[in-house]
Motif scaffolding. Sequence first.
Motif, short mmCIF file in Angstrom:
data_model
loop_
_atom_site.label_atom_id
_atom_site.label_comp_id
_atom_site.label_asym_id
_atom_site.label_seq_id
_atom_site.Cartn_x
_atom_site.Cartn_y
_atom_site.Cartn_z
N PRO A 166 0.77 -1.25 0.00
CA PRO A 166 0.00 0.00 0.00
C PRO A 166 0.81 1.30 0.00
CG PRO A 166 -1.02 -1.58 1.45
CD PRO A 166 0.30 -2.17 1.06
N PRO A 167 1.88 1.48 0.81
CA PRO A 167 2.59 2.77 0.79
C PRO A 167 3.07 3.12 -0.62
CG PRO A 167 3.27 1.49 2.69
CD PRO A 167 2.45 0.58 1.84
N ASP A 168 2.85 4.37 -1.02
CA ASP A 168 3.13 4.77 -2.40
C ASP A 168 3.65 6.20 -2.47
OD1 ASP A 168 3.15 4.62 -5.20
OD2 ASP A 168 1.11 5.42 -5.33
N PRO A 169 4.84 6.47 -1.88
CA PRO A 169 5.40 7.82 -1.99
C PRO A 169 5.61 8.21 -3.45
CG PRO A 169 6.62 6.48 -0.40
CD PRO A 169 5.71 5.56 -1.14
N ALA A 170 5.60 9.50 -3.71
CA ALA A 170 5.84 9.96 -5.09
C ALA A 170 7.19 9.48 -5.61
CB ALA A 170 5.75 11.49 -5.14
N SER A 171 8.13 9.25 -4.69
CA SER A 171 9.47 8.79 -5.07
C SER A 171 9.59 7.28 -5.00
CB SER A 171 10.52 9.42 -4.15
OG SER A 171 10.24 9.11 -2.78
N ALA A 172 8.48 6.54 -5.14
CA ALA A 172 8.46 5.10 -4.92
C ALA A 172 9.46 4.34 -5.79
CB ALA A 172 7.06 4.55 -5.17
N ARG A 173 9.77 4.87 -6.96
CA ARG A 173 10.69 4.17 -7.85
C ARG A 173 12.15 4.26 -7.41
NH1 ARG A 173 7.11 6.39 -11.77
NH2 ARG A 173 5.86 4.77 -12.79
N ILE A 174 12.44 5.15 -6.47
CA ILE A 174 13.84 5.31 -6.03
C ILE A 174 14.02 5.23 -4.52
CG2 ILE A 174 14.65 6.59 -8.05
CD1 ILE A 174 14.22 9.17 -6.49
N CYS A 175 12.95 5.40 -3.75
CA CYS A 175 13.08 5.34 -2.29
C CYS A 175 13.00 3.89 -1.82
CB CYS A 175 12.02 6.20 -1.62
SG CYS A 175 10.33 5.60 -1.78
N THR A 176 13.40 3.66 -0.57
CA THR A 176 13.45 2.30 -0.04
C THR A 176 12.40 2.08 1.05
OG1 THR A 176 15.08 2.89 1.66
CG2 THR A 176 15.94 2.17 -0.48
N VAL A 177 12.10 0.81 1.27
CA VAL A 177 11.16 0.46 2.33
C VAL A 177 11.71 0.90 3.68
CG1 VAL A 177 10.00 -1.45 3.51
CG2 VAL A 177 10.19 -1.46 1.01
N GLY A 178 13.02 0.74 3.89
CA GLY A 178 13.62 1.18 5.14
C GLY A 178 13.48 2.67 5.36
N GLY A 179 13.66 3.44 4.30
CA GLY A 179 13.47 4.89 4.40
C GLY A 179 12.03 5.25 4.68
N ASN A 180 11.09 4.51 4.06
CA ASN A 180 9.67 4.73 4.33
C ASN A 180 9.35 4.49 5.80
OD1 ASN A 180 8.56 3.08 1.24
ND2 ASN A 180 9.52 5.07 1.54
N ALA A 240 11.54 4.63 8.31
CA ALA A 240 12.24 5.63 9.14
C ALA A 240 11.45 6.91 9.28
CB ALA A 240 13.62 5.91 8.56
N THR A 241 10.74 7.32 8.23
CA THR A 241 9.99 8.57 8.26
C THR A 241 8.48 8.37 8.37
OG1 THR A 241 9.88 8.63 5.84
CG2 THR A 241 11.74 9.76 6.90
N ASN A 242 8.04 7.09 8.40
CA ASN A 242 6.60 6.78 8.37
C ASN A 242 5.96 7.46 7.17
OD1 ASN A 242 4.23 5.57 9.11
ND2 ASN A 242 3.76 6.96 10.80
N ALA A 243 6.55 7.22 6.01
CA ALA A 243 6.14 7.88 4.77
C ALA A 243 4.70 7.51 4.41
CB ALA A 243 7.08 7.48 3.63
N GLY A 244 4.09 8.39 3.64
CA GLY A 244 2.73 8.18 3.17
C GLY A 244 2.69 7.98 1.68
N GLY A 245 2.25 9.02 0.96
CA GLY A 245 2.24 8.94 -0.49
C GLY A 245 0.86 9.08 -1.09
N LEU A 246 0.78 8.71 -2.36
CA LEU A 246 -0.42 8.97 -3.14
C LEU A 246 -1.63 8.17 -2.68
CD1 LEU A 246 1.92 10.11 -4.95
CD2 LEU A 246 0.52 9.51 -6.92
N ARG A 247 -1.41 6.95 -2.18
CA ARG A 247 -2.55 6.11 -1.81
C ARG A 247 -2.97 6.28 -0.34
NH1 ARG A 247 -0.22 1.78 -5.59
NH2 ARG A 247 1.02 1.00 -3.85
N CYS A 248 -2.43 7.29 0.33
CA CYS A 248 -2.72 7.50 1.76
C CYS A 248 -4.21 7.62 2.07
CB CYS A 248 -2.04 8.77 2.26
SG CYS A 248 -0.36 8.50 2.81
N VAL A 249 -4.92 8.31 1.21
CA VAL A 249 -6.33 8.59 1.50
C VAL A 249 -7.12 7.29 1.68
CG1 VAL A 249 -6.94 8.73 -0.97
CG2 VAL A 249 -8.36 9.88 0.74
#
Length: 448
Positions: free
Chosen positions: A127-141, A143-152
């Motif tokens: 489910p997590p889908d940051p705008a940078s999904a093609r280059i960011c890592t799961v570990g980085g997500n 670390a920051t509790n990233a969200g992204g486009l599918r958050c809603v």
Amino acid sequence: MEALQELASQLGDRLITAPESVAPYAVDSSRARPEGQALALVLAESTADVSAALGWADRHGVRVSVRGAGTGLTGGAMAYDGGLIVSLERMNRVLEVIPEDRLAVVQPGVITAELDSLVREQGLFFPPDPASARICTVGGNIATNAGGLRCVAHGVTSDAVAALEVVLADGRIMRTGARARKNVVGYDLTRLFIGSEGTLGVVTEATVRLKPVPAGTPRTFRASFPTIESAGAAVAEIVNGGFQPEVLELMDALSVEIIESFHQSGLVVPRGAMLVGQTVGERAAEHAERITARCLELGADDTEVSDTDALLEARRLSNPALTARGLKISCDIGVPISRLAEMFTGIERISAEHGLAVSSVAHAGDGNLHSTVESPDTEAGIAAADAVIDDITRLALALGGTISGEHGIGSVKHHELPWQLDAVALDVQRAIKTALDPNGTLTPGRAV
């Protein structure tokens, strides 16, 4: 250097000291700059490597920065002068996929979009889908509790993590959570580490939750509005309506212009702002048509519905487009959905007061705005842009919001912490940090 030989004996060629090889790992994608030259770089390939590195640093009082893909925007991964950099990019394997439990076990260096693509072969998605999904890592997500486009529709990273393996500051290894759907044993240490930005421990393995791919063909939709305020008001109507989209993003006119100048995709720059979203499921087409019809009722100039992802791909280009334009002074505030229109009105007022253009893109469906200031790349220009960001952040807080929706605090936003957290809250957070890192060697001076 004698002490460093001790670490070299454990890590071999995974310990790098050549300055020209270390330097690329000393920065992230933020405007922050290292305070000096790092001592060495660890290209960790296993949990044991991370444990050896952190234990050594703790014993010798060496500060540690932790780095994934370097896509962070708040200076959280910046190297310390005389510090040790621990890179997790080589820990990039998907260790296990368990379709019947909708789980995957991954190392932190796995690219987010690659995990999503892999599990889709089994009818699942991450489910997590940051705008940078093609280059960011799961570990980085994590670390920051990233969200992204599918958050809603699916929430943030913490909603998709079941268990973790973590190396503590002194090198000890612990596990949190469970594969079971329900688990109430002890404190929720899994969520404690998620969003801690590498200050409490280093995640070396994650068990993440997956979801079934919805049936049917997704539909993307666009609605262009004459003002950003009217687009913001439409977001509240859509989110509270009966046809919940999986994605609901906003780009103001300046952002669309910047994206189009970076990579022409055929988007017509709106007079005020553009909403872009996606519906899924067997009734995706009907729901997209209903949403765009409602947008027209709410004052949209024009709309479209498509069965391709071209509109969302344009939205994903916002970060590289802004970077190419030289815009790095930004924030990622969040406000209640009901205050979105008011927030946008306030941003326009702040922009006019300071005489600096501000572009805003947003995960509008959950009220998370990314505002970026256009300014000269000079000391005075950066200071002026920072003043704009500070005013935008204070407005978000006044509207019941937050100083960060998903990028974290790092070093760039550290001065803003007392604006949101009271003295007792800060004291408690720093007490937790001290309990897990008493010598203060793991990512000190950031996040809390």
